[in-house]
Scaffold this active site. Structure first.
Site, short mmCIF file in Angstrom:
data_model
loop_
_atom_site.label_atom_id
_atom_site.label_comp_id
_atom_site.label_asym_id
_atom_site.label_seq_id
_atom_site.Cartn_x
_atom_site.Cartn_y
_atom_site.Cartn_z
CB THR A 1 103.98 34.93 -33.51
OG1 THR A 1 104.98 35.81 -33.05
CG2 THR A 1 104.01 33.69 -32.70
CB SER B 1 107.89 35.01 -24.84
OG SER B 1 106.87 34.63 -25.73
CB SER B 2 103.01 37.51 -24.91
OG SER B 2 103.53 38.74 -24.50
N GLY C 1 100.03 37.16 -31.73
CA GLY C 1 99.32 38.40 -31.43
C GLY C 1 100.03 39.29 -30.42
N GLY C 2 101.34 39.09 -30.22
CA GLY C 2 102.05 39.93 -29.27
C GLY C 2 101.48 39.74 -27.87
CB THR D 1 107.71 34.11 -32.70
OG1 THR D 1 107.69 35.51 -32.96
CG2 THR D 1 108.77 33.84 -31.64
N1 GLU Z 1 107.59 38.10 -29.88
C1 GLU Z 1 106.37 37.91 -29.20
C2 GLU Z 1 106.54 37.04 -28.00
O1 GLU Z 1 107.37 36.20 -27.98
C3 GLU Z 1 105.34 37.29 -30.05
C4 GLU Z 1 104.93 38.19 -31.12
C5 GLU Z 1 103.59 37.85 -31.66
O2 GLU Z 1 102.97 36.92 -31.32
O3 GLU Z 1 103.09 38.56 -32.49
O4 GLU Z 1 105.83 37.17 -27.08
#
Ligand code: GLU
Length: 596
Positions: free
Chosen positions: A407, A478-479, A501-502, A425
């Site tokens: 991302t 999502s985050s 950052g997940g 992302t």
């Molecule tokens: N796929 C994750 C999300 O949409 C984001 C991944 C990331 O930021 O590293 O929350």
């Protein structure tokens, strides 16, 4: 042209004018970042407009657009297209995004999240009733959702764009044709990735015959991406979602050698970007606007901040350049409680009902006060349970934790005062590890996302359904937390920020907001602070960046703490009281801010 501190961090410029906007564009040559992965940055001042992105070439493309009279949406498009080329591991036209926009009076939330194909069901990631190994699910055709970034940008541009759509692709097309210097971060990501070499196109394009990644500073051209972007520039998103490019994407997904997916040309054609109602939450003198579900970002960030407001005031929340152990304890405990709610309730709102029928009930002050009372002197460890913010017809099971990565984040404020916060992302670094050349037969291309692994692998737990389970046409939770902040009294924009950052995006964003509002830090200082996170179990603190006493004190309060790399990619632009801007870019990545 630049204020003093902006100049300080400018890359050396090689002059090669070639753009059609009637000014001379300069192709910057980038000196590669140090290997350390942490590079001090000065922060950047600007008088009236600024753009912050994760790669200097991408920032520069946005800067050139703003300078040519483009607005924040125009610049975001140019930035995204260059990011696709120079930071292909993180985002692009094969992925999805959320974009918050402010046009001087109204805040909008554009949803370009990837969508599950019609051919999936809740068992997508199960094999003989058991969840697939996470990596097997990622590196596959199964994980590829219908991409949404381009359709989302097209929608935002149709509603707010100033410059012609076509022109916004010129920076990326030119760089793709003429080549760009491979950055340290791209090289390092290519080198460390175990799976990209298995994709036939990617192995030829990014690696030599011995499997060594293209070297730092070497010139990389991407004729396939240039060709696809040229078509998108003239034909719009249909050039990706219909015809030979869509067919190529579908063919690669359906013919994945180990785990083919069901993505179809109908799925590609049918994708729609959506308008969501942004969530705007009062937070003392500020109003914080963020993305609603299917992102869990804003709700979880504001639950954490809302609970912190109820905690006893600390004498020294911020001490000697880092958050104190007392503040960290409150923050981590609030995170445990917020993540318990997130795991139970949040998913695509077109498929699941909000508790009590309204997402904002999860942020009700009474509810957060009650939740905050659960925070004690000693840590609750992994025992946080979801609360009950409102009645639900379905009894959801909590989703087990799964990793999230990859991302990129873009923040822009233009001369008119319009602002963008966009997080974009393809999920993991290099997504599903499928490179599509769009059927052009040329070298290179773009990577396809693995966003569907953001769904719960298990559709149910102990007989109860998981809200975020896989369903056809659904968008995975999502985050991502693209955030626009306003002053409640004046209504003026205060900041645009966000991060990759997940799941830790939530902690990075929440902590940055506290640092900006309560600790008097600049947008750069706030991003420099060391990170500490928990999803409800162990606590991870950024390696080598907290005093031993802080870690010891957290352990004394019952947290299980270990150190690790926590690679955020924060970008923030703050409007100062005199109306000028100050931008920061995460020292852990290659980003810079440019502006005038
Ligand atoms: N796929 C994750 C999300 O949409 C984001 C991944 C990331 O930021 O590293 O929350």
């Amino acid at each position: 042209m630049f204020t003093k501190s902006a100049k300080f961090a400018l890359p050396v410029l090689l002059v090669t004018p070639f753009y059609s906007w009637g000014f001379s564009y300069e192709t910057p040559s980038i000196s590669p970042e140090s290997e350390s992965g942490y590079e001090e940055k000065p922060g950047w001042e600007a008088e009236s407009f600024a753009v912050a992105a994760a790669n200097p070439l991408a920032t520069d493309a946005g800067y050139q657009v703003l300078k040519a009279g483009g607005n924040a949406i125009d610049a975001a498009i140019a930035v995204q297209m260059v990011l696709n080329l120079v930071e292909p591991q993180s985002s692009g036209i094969g992925g999805g995004a959320f974009l918050m926009h402010y046009d001087g009076s109204e805040v909008r939330a554009y949803d370009g999240r990837e969508t599950a194909p019609q051919g999936v069901n809740g068992e997508l990631f199960l094999q003989n009733g058991e969840p697939l190994a996470f990596t097997d699910a990622v590196v596959s055709g199964l994980s590829v959702g219908v991409p949404g970034t381009l359709r989302m940008l097209e929608k935002a541009h149709a509603e707010h764009g100033e410059l012609a759509w076509e022109e916004l692709f010129t920076p990326a097309i030119t760089l793709a044709e003429e080549g760009f210097a491979v950055s340290n971060r791209l090289h390092a990501s290519l080198t460390s990735d175990e799976f990209l070499r298995q994709d036939p196109l990617a192995s030829q394009f990014y690696y030599d015959s011995e499997g060594a990644a293209i070297a730092v500073g070497e010139t990389l051209k991407n004729p396939a991406l240039a060709e696809v972007l040229r078509r998108v520039a003239t034909q719009g998103s249909a050039a990706l979602h219909e015809g030979s490019v869509a067919e190529d994407i579908v063919e690669r997904v359906q013919n994945h050698p180990e785990r083919p997916g069901s993505l179809s040309v109908e799925d590609m054609r049918g994708y729609e970007a959506l308008d969501r109602e942004p969530l705007c939450t009062p937070w003392q003198q500020w109003e914080v606007c963020g993305f609603p579900p299917p992102s869990s970002g804003h709700l979880t960030v504001m639950q954490i901040l809302g609970m912190l407001e109820q905690q006893p005031l600390l004498e020294a929340p911020f001490d000697d350049g880092a958050p104190s152990s007392g503040w960290l304890h409150q923050f981590l405990e609030a995170s445990r409680l917020a993540f318990a709610d997130r795991g139970r309730y949040i998913a695509d709102p077109d498929f699941v009902e909000a508790p009590g029928g309204d997402w904002s009930l999860m942020l009700a002050p009474d509810y957060l006060e009650q939740r905050s009372e659960l925070i004690e002197e000693m840590s609750m460890g992994d025992s946080a349970e979801p609360g009950n913010p409102g009645e639900l017809a379905v009894s959801w099971a909590s989703q087990p934790d799964q990793p999230e990565y990859g991302t990129s984040h873009i923040s822009i404020v233009d001369e008119e005062g319009n602002a963008v916060a966009m997080t974009t992302t393809i999920e993991q670094a290099f997504g599903s590890r499928i490179l599509s050349d769009g059927g052009t037969g040329l070298a290179g291309g773009f990577l396809l996302n693995n966003e569907l692994t953001d769904f719960s692998f298990s559709p149910e737990v102990d007989g109860d359904p998981v809200a975020n389970r896989v369903e056809p046409g659904k968008r995975p939770r999502s985050s991502m937390s693209p955030t626009l902040v306003f002053d409640q009294e004046s209504g003026e924009l205060v900041a645009s920020l966000g991060s990759p950052g997940g799941a830790a995006i939530i902690h990075y964003t929440a902590r940055t907001l506290v640092a900006l509002r309560d600790w008097g830090l600049s947008a750069q200082e706030a991003l420099n602070l060391p990170h500490a996170i928990t999803l409800g179990g162990d606590v991870y603190v950024e390696e080598g960046r907290f005093p031993e006493e802080t870690i010891a004190s957290l352990r004394e309060r019952g947290h299980t703490v270990s150190e690790r790399e926590l690679t955020s990619g924060l970008q923030a632009i703050r409007r100062l009281n005199d109306g000028t801007l100050f931008g920061g870019a995460d020292p852990r990545r290659e980003g810079v801010v440019m502006g005038d």
